[in-house]
Design an enzyme around this catalytic site. Structure first.
Site, PDB file in Angstrom:
ATOM      1  N   CYS A   1       0.820  -1.222   0.000  1.00 36.34           N
ATOM      2  CA  CYS A   1       0.000   0.000   0.000  1.00 36.34           C
ATOM      3  C   CYS A   1       0.850   1.266   0.000  1.00 36.34           C
ATOM      4  O   CYS A   1       0.327   2.365  -0.121  1.00 36.34           O
ATOM      5  CB  CYS A   1      -0.939   0.002   1.199  1.00 36.34           C
ATOM      6  SG  CYS A   1      -1.543  -1.627   1.625  1.00 36.34           S
TER       7      CYS A   1
ATOM      8  N   HIS B   1      -8.639   3.880  -1.790  1.00 35.27           N
ATOM      9  CA  HIS B   1      -7.269   3.443  -1.528  1.00 35.27           C
ATOM     10  C   HIS B   1      -6.781   2.474  -2.603  1.00 35.27           C
ATOM     11  O   HIS B   1      -6.701   1.273  -2.376  1.00 35.27           O
ATOM     12  CB  HIS B   1      -7.221   2.806  -0.128  1.00 35.27           C
ATOM     13  CG  HIS B   1      -5.891   2.285   0.272  1.00 35.27           C
ATOM     14  ND1 HIS B   1      -4.690   2.733  -0.241  1.00 35.27           N
ATOM     15  CD2 HIS B   1      -5.564   1.305   1.173  1.00 35.27           C
ATOM     16  CE1 HIS B   1      -3.696   2.061   0.314  1.00 35.27           C
ATOM     17  NE2 HIS B   1      -4.191   1.191   1.157  1.00 35.27           N
TER      18      HIS B   1
HETATM   19  C1  LIG Z   1     -14.846  -3.983   3.670  1.00 37.21           C
HETATM   20  C2  LIG Z   1     -14.999  -4.688   2.353  1.00 37.21           C
HETATM   21  C3  LIG Z   1     -14.751  -6.185   2.534  1.00 37.21           C
HETATM   22  C4  LIG Z   1     -16.406  -4.461   1.831  1.00 37.21           C
HETATM   23  O1  LIG Z   1     -16.511  -4.997   0.545  1.00 37.21           O
HETATM   24  P1  LIG Z   1     -17.889  -5.662   0.025  1.00 37.21           P
HETATM   25  O2  LIG Z   1     -18.484  -6.443   1.131  1.00 37.21           O
HETATM   26  O3  LIG Z   1     -17.605  -6.366  -1.253  1.00 37.21           O
HETATM   27  O4  LIG Z   1     -18.780  -4.447  -0.281  1.00 37.21           O
HETATM   28  P2  LIG Z   1     -19.506  -4.202  -1.681  1.00 37.21           P
HETATM   29  O5  LIG Z   1     -18.479  -3.900  -2.697  1.00 37.21           O
HETATM   30  O6  LIG Z   1     -20.441  -5.332  -1.932  1.00 37.21           O
HETATM   31  O7  LIG Z   1     -20.287  -2.891  -1.410  1.00 37.21           O
HETATM   32  C5  LIG Z   1     -21.542  -2.829  -0.773  1.00 37.21           C
HETATM   33  C6  LIG Z   1     -21.849  -1.379  -0.575  1.00 37.21           C
HETATM   34  O8  LIG Z   1     -20.975  -0.834   0.413  1.00 37.21           O
HETATM   35  C7  LIG Z   1     -20.189   0.209  -0.143  1.00 37.21           C
HETATM   36  N1  LIG Z   1     -18.848   0.037   0.375  1.00 37.21           N
HETATM   37  C8  LIG Z   1     -17.948  -0.936   0.071  1.00 37.21           C
HETATM   38  N2  LIG Z   1     -16.839  -0.779   0.794  1.00 37.21           N
HETATM   39  C9  LIG Z   1     -17.025   0.316   1.560  1.00 37.21           C
HETATM   40  C10 LIG Z   1     -16.240   0.971   2.498  1.00 37.21           C
HETATM   41  N3  LIG Z   1     -15.019   0.516   2.798  1.00 37.21           N
HETATM   42  N4  LIG Z   1     -16.738   2.067   3.087  1.00 37.21           N
HETATM   43  C11 LIG Z   1     -17.965   2.517   2.795  1.00 37.21           C
HETATM   44  N5  LIG Z   1     -18.769   1.933   1.907  1.00 37.21           N
HETATM   45  C12 LIG Z   1     -18.303   0.834   1.302  1.00 37.21           C
HETATM   46  C13 LIG Z   1     -20.260   0.026  -1.630  1.00 37.21           C
HETATM   47  O9  LIG Z   1     -20.096   1.251  -2.315  1.00 37.21           O
HETATM   48  C14 LIG Z   1     -21.634  -0.534  -1.812  1.00 37.21           C
HETATM   49  O10 LIG Z   1     -22.551   0.532  -1.752  1.00 37.21           O
HETATM   50  P3  LIG Z   1     -23.923   0.488  -2.609  1.00 37.21           P
HETATM   51  O11 LIG Z   1     -24.696  -0.665  -2.046  1.00 37.21           O
HETATM   52  O12 LIG Z   1     -24.521   1.814  -2.323  1.00 37.21           O
HETATM   53  O13 LIG Z   1     -23.515   0.288  -4.008  1.00 37.21           O
HETATM   54  C15 LIG Z   1     -13.980  -4.128   1.343  1.00 37.21           C
HETATM   55  O14 LIG Z   1     -14.257  -2.782   1.112  1.00 37.21           O
HETATM   56  C16 LIG Z   1     -12.541  -4.274   1.805  1.00 37.21           C
HETATM   57  O15 LIG Z   1     -11.957  -5.336   1.727  1.00 37.21           O
HETATM   58  N6  LIG Z   1     -11.935  -3.174   2.282  1.00 37.21           N
HETATM   59  C17 LIG Z   1     -10.560  -3.187   2.744  1.00 37.21           C
HETATM   60  C18 LIG Z   1      -9.625  -2.906   1.617  1.00 37.21           C
HETATM   61  C19 LIG Z   1      -8.216  -3.166   2.053  1.00 37.21           C
HETATM   62  O16 LIG Z   1      -7.955  -4.104   2.762  1.00 37.21           O
HETATM   63  N7  LIG Z   1      -7.287  -2.310   1.688  1.00 37.21           N
HETATM   64  C20 LIG Z   1      -5.991  -2.355   2.255  1.00 37.21           C
HETATM   65  C21 LIG Z   1      -4.922  -2.871   1.425  1.00 37.21           C
HETATM   66  S1  LIG Z   1      -4.947  -4.524   0.833  1.00 37.21           S
END
Ligand SMILES: CC(C)(COP(=O)(O)OP(=O)(O)OC[C@H]1O[C@@H](n2cnc3c(N)ncnc32)[C@H](O)[C@@H]1OP(=O)(O)O)[C@@H](O)C(=O)NCCC(=O)NCCS
Ligand SMILES: [Zn+2]
Lengths: 388, 160
Positions: free
Chosen positions: A84, A335
């Protein structure tokens, strides 16, 4: 002796789910803006450094297609990866090449396509961000999970609350709502955060940054080149500090802060003769809400354990001790791993030039900014200090 | 206007367009364990091994066969105690590929002797009642889906 190095052009794509473009098309959006911002063409650039973690895209060697598409086929690329913190690593390489006299003008590009695979795959890639053999293989670690381990320990030791964590997202969304390049352009309340679904307890959906596609780029040049090019608004790179920590999270000293941040910050402060209290505007690595709270402490904005209070008192907001993440941060802006470090630079250069939209321009007296970018779960740390 | 309609619109950048599928690529790696086979065999017998460098005394967990501090590869294996103290933990709700079939699981880190050990904290219904500092006992368990043994922790003096 190192030469003085300035940033003369910056660019950033719109962040979000970018299912409309390939990785090279996305990178070009940032490169084009950076070149135009600097008033240069590809001919003026001597080398390109391409940063991409590249673990989620179909293009396994992304630097080469990115470089060709942007018109740099014969110049570089040097491909850089630091999870990252890849964007900051790309800047560090470009900086060293200019500072050392190897070239006069260099371009650092950071780009990531994370949404070409589904969420379970993305989590499985992120969960390998420590040491696959001893962690992911046995226990199915995830990125949110790693930071949740820090959150649990910080809450237990210092009494940091879920509400204080939530305040980080509330602040960052306030600014993301005003950033036309942010993934999430709306405000949220503490209640929205607290009621969001658990992802890795105690972290909930709104404690997490999202899965983002995006690109950012910066053109940097030596002091002489800046004079010859007649550029009158350079932002100087005062220092870059860098550090790392153990791959295995079980080998860390504790779970209430990141040593990579502390060491990188020490190096950057020492090299630049700048102290934490001089920093007026900062972009810090808020991949999860707990990460921003630990960053306040590890960067020396407040003592260890008082990060929760710091946000509660508004000290990290405009009008407080230091204005943090006026871009919306990783939480609000998104990110895209390889792009993140350079997107921080993009934001801070705009801040230092006082070019930001109303309501998210930091008031400046000393014109000193700090970018803090973490790779992995504290595996890499970069702290970059800028001054206009 | 109903409540739902009054909810402010949430602008999110989500740009989609026509797509094609890539040619899938499947990775399945063969991981060498010859230098740590004692560890892998130990788990099958319910034993958790760490390593000590015979030359300088450095202790390694997870185990490794080479000591980067003194340069020696003369190591001895020793068994870790079966009790420890929780340093931190999380419950994984958003599960990664390969772990989707498991119920949300608790990953914990415990201080065990002089080292820290990662494992799954099992038999816990409510993670909110688990506390940093709780005492745990260690054992190992077979995970059929992955044909592997893992370390498990159980709370020693309480039910959650
Ligand atoms: C938390 C996480 C698992 C959620 O993913 P998900 O369950 O697939 O969520 P979806 O993509 O199905 O999104 C569902 C809804 O939540 C929203 N959403 C997704 N991630 C979000 C977040 N982090 N914050 C706010 N909203 C979020 C989407 O826009 C979507 O909104 P909508 O229903 O209005 O379209 C994912 O965002 C994640 O893994 N985040 C961490 C990323 C990471 O680890 N980065 C570091 C480096 S590897
Ligand atoms: Zn030794």
């Amino acid at each position: 002796m190192f030469r003085k190095v300035g940033i003369i052009g910056v660019g950033q794509s719109v962040f979000g789910v970018r299912g409309d473009v390939t990785i090279q098309e996305l990178a070009w959006e940032a490169v084009k803006e950076a070149l135009e911002d600097a008033g240069l063409t590809q001919r003026d650039i001597e080398i390109s450094i391409v940063g991409s973690a590249g673990t989620r895209t179909y293009e396994l060697y992304p630097a080469v297609p990115v470089n060709e598409y942007s018109g740099f086929s014969e110049k570089g690329p040097i491909r850089v990866e630091a999870a990252c913190a890849t964007g900051s690593a790309a800047l560090a390489v470009a900086y060293n090449m200019v500072a050392s006299g190897f070239v006069d003008v260099a371009l650092a590009i950071g780009v990531e396509k994370m949404n070409e695979v589904d969420t379970a795959t993305s989590l499985a890639v992120g969960g390998r961000g420590g040491n696959y053999l001893w962690e992911y293989h046995f226990y199915g670690t995830t990125f949110p999970g790693y930071y949740a381990l820090y959150a649990t320990a910080h809450m237990a030791k210092f009494g940091t609350t879920e509400e204080q964590l939530a305040l980080v997202r509330v602040k960052n969304q306030k600014y993301a709502a005003k950033n036309p390049k942010a993934q999430f352009q709306f405000e949220v309340t503490v209640d929205d955060v607290l009621k969001s679904r658990p992802v890795a307890w105690p972290l909930k959906l709104y404690d997490c940054s999202a899965i983002t596609d995006g690109a950012a780029a910066a053109v940097i040049a030596s002091e002489d080149a800046i004079k010859n090019l007649h550029i009158d608004t350079p932002v100087w790179i005062e220092a870059i500090g860098y550090a790392s920590d153990t791959a295995n999270i079980t080998k860390r000293e504790d779970y209430v802060g990141l040593k990579a941040t502390r060491l990188a910050a020490q190096m950057a402060y020492k090299k630049s003769h700048i102290e934490p209290k001089d920093v007026e505007v900062a972009e810090v690595h808020d991949c999860f809400t707990i990460a921003e709270i630990m960053a306040y402490e590890d960067l020396g904005f407040v003592e260890k354990g008082k990060g929760g209070k710091f946000i509660e008192e508004g000290q990290s907001d405009i009008g407080g001790k230091v204005a943090v993440n006026l871009s919306g941060g990783l939480l609000g802006k998104g990110h895209p791993l390889g792009a993140t470090g350079l997107a921080m630079i993009y934001e801070l250069v705009k801040q230092l030039r006082e070019e930001r939209e109303r309501g998210r321009q930091a008031p400046l007296k000393k014109y000193i900014a700090l970018a803090h970018n973490i790779g992995g779960t504290g595996h890499y740390g970069y702290v970059t200090i800028l001054r206009r | 206007m109903g409540m739902a309609e009054r909810k402010t619109e949430r602008k999110t950048i989500k740009r989609e367009g026509p797509v094609i599928d890539s040619i899938p690529i499947i990775y399945k790696h063969r991981i060498p364990i010859s230098k740590t086979v004692k560890y892998w065999d130990g788990l099958k017998e319910g034993k958790i091994y760490a390593v000590r460098c015979k030359s300088c005394g450095a202790v390694y967990y997870p185990p490794q066969a080479d000591c980067p501090y003194c340069g020696s590869s003369d190591i001895e294996w020793f068994e870790l105690p079966k009790e420890g103290v929780l340093e931190t933990f999380t419950r994984i709700y958003a599960r990664p590929q390969g772990y989707e079939d498991f119920e949300p699981y608790i990953i914990a880190i415990a201080k065990v002797g002089d080292v820290r050990v990662m494992g799954w904290l099992v038999n816990v219904k409510d993670e909110r009642c688990v506390k940093v500092g709780d005492e745990v006992t260690l054992s190992t368990a077979y995970i059929e889906k992955h044909n592997k043994y893992i370390i498990t922790f159980q709370l020693k003096n309480k039910q959650c």
